[in-house]
Design a protein around this motif. Structure first.
Motif, mmCIF file in Angstrom:
data_model
loop_
_atom_site.group_PDB
_atom_site.id
_atom_site.type_symbol
_atom_site.label_atom_id
_atom_site.label_comp_id
_atom_site.label_asym_id
_atom_site.label_seq_id
_atom_site.Cartn_x
_atom_site.Cartn_y
_atom_site.Cartn_z
ATOM 1 N N ILE A 168 0.830 -1.213 0.000
ATOM 2 C CA ILE A 168 0.000 0.000 0.000
ATOM 3 C C ILE A 168 0.864 1.264 0.000
ATOM 4 N N ILE A 169 2.054 1.180 0.586
ATOM 5 C CA ILE A 169 2.942 2.349 0.563
ATOM 6 C C ILE A 169 3.568 2.499 -0.823
ATOM 7 N N GLY A 170 3.748 1.356 -1.496
ATOM 8 C CA GLY A 170 4.357 1.399 -2.829
ATOM 9 C C GLY A 170 5.878 1.399 -2.783
ATOM 10 N N LYS A 171 6.424 1.052 -1.610
ATOM 11 C CA LYS A 171 7.886 0.971 -1.444
ATOM 12 C C LYS A 171 8.193 -0.174 -0.503
ATOM 13 N N ARG A 172 9.388 -0.743 -0.626
ATOM 14 C CA ARG A 172 9.776 -1.795 0.311
ATOM 15 C C ARG A 172 10.362 -1.183 1.557
ATOM 16 N N VAL A 173 9.518 -0.946 2.539
ATOM 17 C CA VAL A 173 10.034 -0.359 3.768
ATOM 18 C C VAL A 173 10.050 -1.381 4.900
ATOM 19 N N ALA A 174 9.059 -2.266 4.912
ATOM 20 C CA ALA A 174 8.964 -3.235 6.008
ATOM 21 C C ALA A 174 9.631 -4.546 5.596
ATOM 22 N N PHE A 175 10.248 -5.208 6.556
ATOM 23 C CA PHE A 175 10.925 -6.472 6.260
ATOM 24 C C PHE A 175 9.923 -7.613 6.101
ATOM 25 N N VAL A 176 10.116 -8.338 5.015
ATOM 26 C CA VAL A 176 9.246 -9.474 4.696
ATOM 27 C C VAL A 176 10.096 -10.729 4.776
ATOM 28 N N SER A 177 9.524 -11.817 5.283
ATOM 29 C CA SER A 177 10.285 -13.057 5.346
ATOM 30 C C SER A 177 9.369 -14.248 5.143
ATOM 31 N N LYS A 178 9.916 -15.301 4.514
ATOM 32 C CA LYS A 178 9.080 -16.492 4.408
ATOM 33 C C LYS A 178 9.055 -17.269 5.720
ATOM 34 N N ASN A 179 9.933 -16.915 6.639
ATOM 35 C CA ASN A 179 9.884 -17.551 7.956
ATOM 36 C C ASN A 179 9.045 -16.718 8.908
ATOM 37 N N PRO A 180 8.095 -17.358 9.604
ATOM 38 C CA PRO A 180 7.251 -16.611 10.536
ATOM 39 C C PRO A 180 8.077 -15.984 11.653
ATOM 40 N N GLY A 181 7.538 -14.927 12.233
ATOM 41 C CA GLY A 181 8.182 -14.301 13.379
ATOM 42 C C GLY A 181 9.195 -13.245 13.001
ATOM 43 N N LYS A 182 9.077 -12.686 11.790
ATOM 44 C CA LYS A 182 10.053 -11.695 11.336
ATOM 45 C C LYS A 182 9.909 -10.378 12.102
ATOM 46 N N THR A 183 8.704 -9.847 12.146
ATOM 47 C CA THR A 183 8.496 -8.563 12.817
ATOM 48 C C THR A 183 8.251 -8.811 14.303
#
Ligand SMILES: Nc1nc2c(ncn2[C@@H]2O[C@H](COP(=O)(O)OP(=O)(O)OP(=O)(O)O)[C@@H](O)[C@H]2O)c(=O)[nH]1
Ligand SMILES: [Mg+2]
Length: 200
Positions: free
Chosen positions: A47-62
């Motif tokens: 929704i922001i249109g930029k990669r600001v938040a960290f994404v991971s295929k492993n749960p528990g990233k944030t």
């Protein structure tokens, strides 16, 4: 409704410890909550249109509460995920405390809460627990059904019917099917944000 152009994004505050202070309230905030790996950080980026938040295929990233300041006006808040079964008991306890603290100390400044649920599965116990808890707190969330790009259109129809039925017992503001990958449903999320900001 006129769309909001995201001119600036700033990671304004990271809440990592129980004593860390929340940022100044400004014109409000929109929070994203849901099970670990459901796609909160991906949705924020989409929704922001930029990669600001960290994404991971492993749960528990944030694991922290991350406040993204948009156009120096309002916040989008990435909350840590709950319900990750393989996390240690201590970790799960810590995440629960962080999320509970957010709702008890800060939900007064929330203009809308987006509760993310994976569109592909049945409602999990931990999702139902969150929804029940929100009812007690008097918060009606917008339910975002995530990862709809992974469903065929007939599977999606079936899941939409299922969720309408299973969520009918809760006070839900709206159900928005979404895909961060295909960028579907993002306009509906923005509409909620725009509508709330225009109330002032
Ligand atoms: N196909 C598809 N995959 C998605 C979508 N959104 C997220 N994912 C994937 O799901 C995984 C988890 O995404 P995150 O955005 O990190 O999930 P999260 O809810 O922030 O997870 P935690 O930070 O652990 O709570 C990643 O592998 C993403 O690429 C989507 O709309 N479609
Ligand atoms: Mg995340």
């Amino acid at each position: 409704m006129k769309p909001i152009e995201v001119r600036s994004v700033e990671l304004a505050k990271v809440i990592a410890k129980p004593n860390d202070k929340f940022p100044e309230p400004l014109r409000g905030e929109f929070a994203f909550v849901g099970r670990s790996n459901v796609g909160k950080s991906s949705l924020l980026n989409a929704i922001i249109g930029k990669r600001v938040a960290f994404v991971s295929k492993n749960p528990g990233k944030t694991r922290t509460i991350n406040y993204y300041l948009i156009n120096s006006k309002f916040y989008l808040v990435d909350l840590p995920g709950y319900g990750y079964a393989r996390a240690s008991k201590k970790d799960r306890e810590e995440w629960r405390k962080v999320i509970e603290r957010y709702f008890s100390e800060r939900s007064w400044n929330m203009k809308a809460l987006f509760a993310l649920i994976d569109s592909r599965h049945e409602l999990m116990d931990s999702d139902a627990q969150l929804l029940e808890w929100l009812e007690v707190l008097g918060i009606s969330p917008v339910v975002v059904l995530t990862k709809i790009d992974k469903l065929s259109s007939s599977e999606l129809n079936k899941q939409l019917k299922y969720f309408e039925q299973v969520l009918s017992g809760y006070k839900i503001r709206q159900i928005i099917p979404c895909s961060s990958v295909k960028k579907e449903g993002l306009d509906k999320i923005w509409n909620v944000i725009i509508e709330e900001l225009s109330k002032e």
